[in-house]
Enzyme design. Structure first.
Site, PDB file in Angstrom:
ATOM      1  N   HIS A  30      -1.102   6.827 -14.268  1.00  0.00           N
ATOM      2  CA  HIS A  30      -0.902   5.645 -15.088  1.00  0.00           C
ATOM      3  C   HIS A  30       0.253   5.870 -16.056  1.00  0.00           C
ATOM      4  CE1 HIS A  30      -5.280   4.799 -14.069  1.00  0.00           C
ATOM      5  NE2 HIS A  30      -4.546   3.897 -13.450  1.00  0.00           N
ATOM      6  N   TYR A  72      -2.054   0.492 -18.134  1.00  0.00           N
ATOM      7  CA  TYR A  72      -3.327  -0.159 -18.471  1.00  0.00           C
ATOM      8  C   TYR A  72      -3.066  -1.367 -19.352  1.00  0.00           C
ATOM      9  CZ  TYR A  72      -6.841   3.492 -17.263  1.00  0.00           C
ATOM     10  OH  TYR A  72      -7.686   4.353 -16.651  1.00  0.00           O
ATOM     11  N   HIS A 100      -0.801  -1.123  -6.975  1.00  0.00           N
ATOM     12  CA  HIS A 100      -1.186  -0.142  -7.997  1.00  0.00           C
ATOM     13  C   HIS A 100      -1.887   1.061  -7.344  1.00  0.00           C
ATOM     14  CE1 HIS A 100      -2.913   0.979 -12.073  1.00  0.00           C
ATOM     15  NE2 HIS A 100      -3.810   1.548 -11.279  1.00  0.00           N
ATOM     16  N   GLU A 101      -2.861   0.777  -6.502  1.00  0.00           N
ATOM     17  CA  GLU A 101      -3.595   1.873  -5.850  1.00  0.00           C
ATOM     18  C   GLU A 101      -2.688   2.628  -4.879  1.00  0.00           C
ATOM     19  OE1 GLU A 101      -6.239   2.751  -7.175  1.00  0.00           O
ATOM     20  OE2 GLU A 101      -6.715   0.901  -8.246  1.00  0.00           O
TER      21      GLU A 101
HETATM   22 ZN   LIG Z   1      -4.979   3.195 -11.603  1.00  0.00          ZN
END
Ligand SMILES: [Zn+2]
Length: 265
Positions: free
Chosen positions: A174, A220, A164-165
């Site tokens: 996102h 998210y 993700h990072e």
């Molecule tokens: Zn993020």
């Protein structure tokens, strides 16, 4: 690391250390869901955080993700068609070996399916400086020089969080920040923690002609930044659509990386 074997997957050959491969497979099949929510302090060492875990410095504050002038925020493509992203892993990590394996697995999930190859830095000017900062966060796209990417241990030591990072560092915002998100999710503003509404801002993004991806590793979870336990994001039309997985990049995540970096063209 040391090359201990040559493996094949989907007809592609790659090199790996046995440990990394075993960890890779065991996480693949036994992973559970981790949802990434607020990382606490909104300010760390002079950096401001605009979307929970995206750091921005003054020079990139106005940059919106994967649209930047002349693609200057993308990692450059080498003449051999690969995009090499050099990195170092801070010696400050305790249990360095385990940390390294987890980070390598997060890299492998992208490395194996795209032309983006994370490589230990030798002499490059621009590189990811992976360090145990406060929380899990990254800059968007390539900045200049050493580029901090924080993976706190043990809080961020999960390969899906690493991927993700890394995707932020490759230039992705996102999923629920996409310009077309209002057609796919409802943001429940009144359930969002005080002072955290900015995390749900929409950006003018380049969506690469891909469909909205509820299963993206960049989405998210439904309770992200919840004030009192109520949902902050509800998918539509089916409110029960799962969102917020951190197992690994989705098929569409991989496709988007390949599109953004024009892999195979
Ligand atoms: Zn993020």
């Amino acid at each position: 690391g040391e090359i201990l074997c040559v493996c094949e997957r989907d007809g592609k050959r790659f090199y790996c250390s046995t440990m990394v491969l075993l960890q890779y497979l065991s996480q693949r099949y036994h992973g559970d869901h981790v949802s990434l929510t607020g990382q606490g302090s909104p300010r760390v060492r002079g950096l401001s955080f605009r979307e929970g875990d995206i750091a921005s410095s003054y020079n990139i504050q106005r940059r919106s993700a994967i649209t930047c002038p002349g693609n200057s925020c993308l990692w450059p493509k080498s003449v051999d068609g690969f995009v090499y992203v050099p990195y170092i892993i801070s010696p400050q990590y305790v249990y360095h070996h385990i940390v390294k394996i987890t980070i390598e697995i997060g890299m492998l999930d992208i490395f194996l399916e795209t032309c983006v190859k994370f490589v230990p830095r030798s002499h490059e000017t621009n590189y990811l400086d992976i360090q145990p900062g406060f929380g899990c966060w990254s800059f968007l796209g390539m900045t200049e020089g050493p580029q901090p990417l924080s993976l706190q241990s043990p809080g961020c030591m999960w390969s899906g969080i690493v991927s993700h990072e890394l995707m932020h560092a490759l230039g992705f915002v996102h999923e629920q920040s996409r310009s077309d998100r209002d057609r796919h999710v409802s943001i429940i503003w009144e359930n969002i923690m005080k002072g955290q509404k900015h995390n749900f801002k929409k950006y003018q993004t380049n969506n690469l002609n891909t469909v909205y991806d509820y299963g993206s590793i960049m989405h998210y979870g439904r309770y992200a930044f919840s004030e009192d336990g109520g949902p902050t994001i509800i998918p539509k039309p089916d409110p029960n659509t799962p969102i917020g997985q951190r197992d690994g990049p989705s098929v569409l995540d991989i496709q988007k990386i390949n599109l953004l970096y024009e892999c195979g063209t």
